[in-house]
Write a protein that holds these residues in place. Sequence first.
Motif, mmCIF file in Angstrom:
data_model
loop_
_atom_site.group_PDB
_atom_site.id
_atom_site.type_symbol
_atom_site.label_atom_id
_atom_site.label_comp_id
_atom_site.label_asym_id
_atom_site.label_seq_id
_atom_site.Cartn_x
_atom_site.Cartn_y
_atom_site.Cartn_z
ATOM 1 N N LEU A 195 0.727 -1.288 -0.127
ATOM 2 C CA LEU A 195 -0.423 0.336 -0.097
ATOM 3 C C LEU A 195 0.954 0.695 -0.569
ATOM 4 O O LEU A 195 0.154 2.067 -0.119
ATOM 5 C CB LEU A 195 -0.903 -0.189 0.900
ATOM 6 C CG LEU A 195 -1.865 -1.251 1.627
ATOM 7 C CD1 LEU A 195 -2.592 -0.822 2.603
ATOM 8 C CD2 LEU A 195 -2.481 -1.689 0.656
ATOM 9 N N ALA A 196 1.993 0.975 0.705
ATOM 10 C CA ALA A 196 3.164 2.320 0.098
ATOM 11 C C ALA A 196 3.134 2.752 -1.164
ATOM 12 O O ALA A 196 3.307 2.353 -2.199
ATOM 13 C CB ALA A 196 4.380 1.820 0.854
ATOM 14 N N ASP A 197 2.703 3.856 -1.134
ATOM 15 C CA ASP A 197 3.187 5.348 -1.986
ATOM 16 C C ASP A 197 2.094 4.970 -3.489
ATOM 17 O O ASP A 197 1.592 5.514 -3.942
ATOM 18 C CB ASP A 197 4.741 5.044 -2.824
ATOM 19 C CG ASP A 197 5.869 5.231 -1.835
ATOM 20 O OD1 ASP A 197 5.738 5.983 -1.228
ATOM 21 O OD2 ASP A 197 6.752 4.356 -1.725
ATOM 22 N N LEU A 198 1.454 4.152 -3.162
ATOM 23 C CA LEU A 198 -0.307 4.585 -3.779
ATOM 24 C C LEU A 198 -1.253 5.772 -3.533
ATOM 25 O O LEU A 198 -1.131 6.274 -2.065
ATOM 26 C CB LEU A 198 -1.181 3.129 -3.464
ATOM 27 C CG LEU A 198 -0.919 1.994 -3.269
ATOM 28 C CD1 LEU A 198 -1.672 1.008 -3.479
ATOM 29 C CD2 LEU A 198 0.240 1.540 -4.921
ATOM 30 N N SER A 199 -1.635 6.567 -4.394
ATOM 31 C CA SER A 199 -2.328 6.953 -4.374
ATOM 32 C C SER A 199 -3.796 6.908 -3.320
ATOM 33 O O SER A 199 -4.207 6.490 -2.848
ATOM 34 C CB SER A 199 -2.962 7.924 -5.624
ATOM 35 O OG SER A 199 -2.293 8.045 -6.808
ATOM 36 N N SER A 200 -3.648 8.078 -2.358
ATOM 37 C CA SER A 200 -4.874 8.401 -0.863
ATOM 38 C C SER A 200 -6.422 8.062 -1.993
ATOM 39 O O SER A 200 -6.769 8.621 -2.608
ATOM 40 C CB SER A 200 -4.815 9.254 -0.219
ATOM 41 O OG SER A 200 -3.745 9.918 0.237
#
Length: 413
Positions: free
Chosen positions: A322-327
């Motif tokens: 989930l890291a660095d994915l768009s909110s």
Amino acid sequence: MAAERATCPPRPWLSIIGIGEDGVAGLSPVAQRLVSGAELVVGGKRHLALADSLIQGRRLPWPSPIGMALPEIENHRGRPVAVLASGDPFHYGVGDMLMRVLQPGEMVCLPQPSAFSLAASRLGWSQQEVSLASLHGRALEGIVRCLQPGARILALSWDGTTPARLAQFLARRGMGGSTLTVLEHLGGPKERVRDTKAESFDLGDIAALNTVALEVSASPDAVTIPLSPGLDDALFEHDGQLTKREVRAITLSALAPRQGELLWDVGLGAGSIAIEWLLRHPSMRAIGIEADAARAARAARNAATLGTPDLRIVQGRAPEALADLSSPDAVFIGGGLSDVRVFDAAWGALRPGGRLVANAVSLATEARLIELFGRHGGELVRLEVARAGGAGGGKAFLWRPAAPVVQWRVSKP
């Protein structure tokens, strides 16, 4: 009291000029002056050739990728620049890309009729009753969501092979009786309009610049995608890791999709939730996170078959993936809640006002949802579905209950 700082609106220096197949003859006097007075003229090789007699400044053909031209355009800020585009630059054109780096006040746009407008006028179709699609640089499967019985569709082609590929695609889906009209070089001296049936497609020598008009005729066994949520489970390839249709329809309702929103589907499985999210509106976006490579590949196939090839799939294990994915604006957790970090990461990334929905079948995950419900509030519901099945050699029927599903729904403050 401090005086307000004076602001000066930007002055137009960029001209975005729509040009048709009739070239200079179809440009207004104002458009002609803007092109001839530009220090830099940007466009496709075909556009530059059409306006050849007007251009006095430096020519810049669009590079590949097209966005590489933006720095050069910005370097000319304040000096006259003309960008040539097909038809209406703000309808599947370069206008949107340019406005990502410029302000509306910096440009003036003089559009021509779009390919859609010209095609509709040739066929006598009302555009408000027609589905519009672009297959230019996009997967052919993207048209699936438009393939409703009796529908009329106008689609921009990628090249001269698109109409034949589309005809084959339709025939495979039980829509071989559909009529395809291929419209080439609309608005110019080489304009040509021809039609054929998908199942007997026989058009050759199709120009790269073409638009396809489609009147859908679907056989009784045609594969069509209903407009309602809760698609038939049989439409999905799966290994049992599938949110069943009744629960899926309720889950989509709980996620409450709104135009343009982004969904995280954590524990993608067969991809059914993310796919149905994307089917709600062409502007929807979804990222599916799946640790199992076979399931990720299966979800990708389902997305293509059901008309959502734009589903982004991240193969990896949450929460690390989930890291660095768009909110996200909404999160569905269909698996992985046994790890407390999965919820914490998803909840932390969720936008304020966003919705999170989690489904549980096992007692352990159900207990986890009860704990989260006690901490964050929301709604906790139990969903039970039973189907009639044969008994006693098929002469009698009884209810066969599916495993109950506990669903938690919560909005982030």
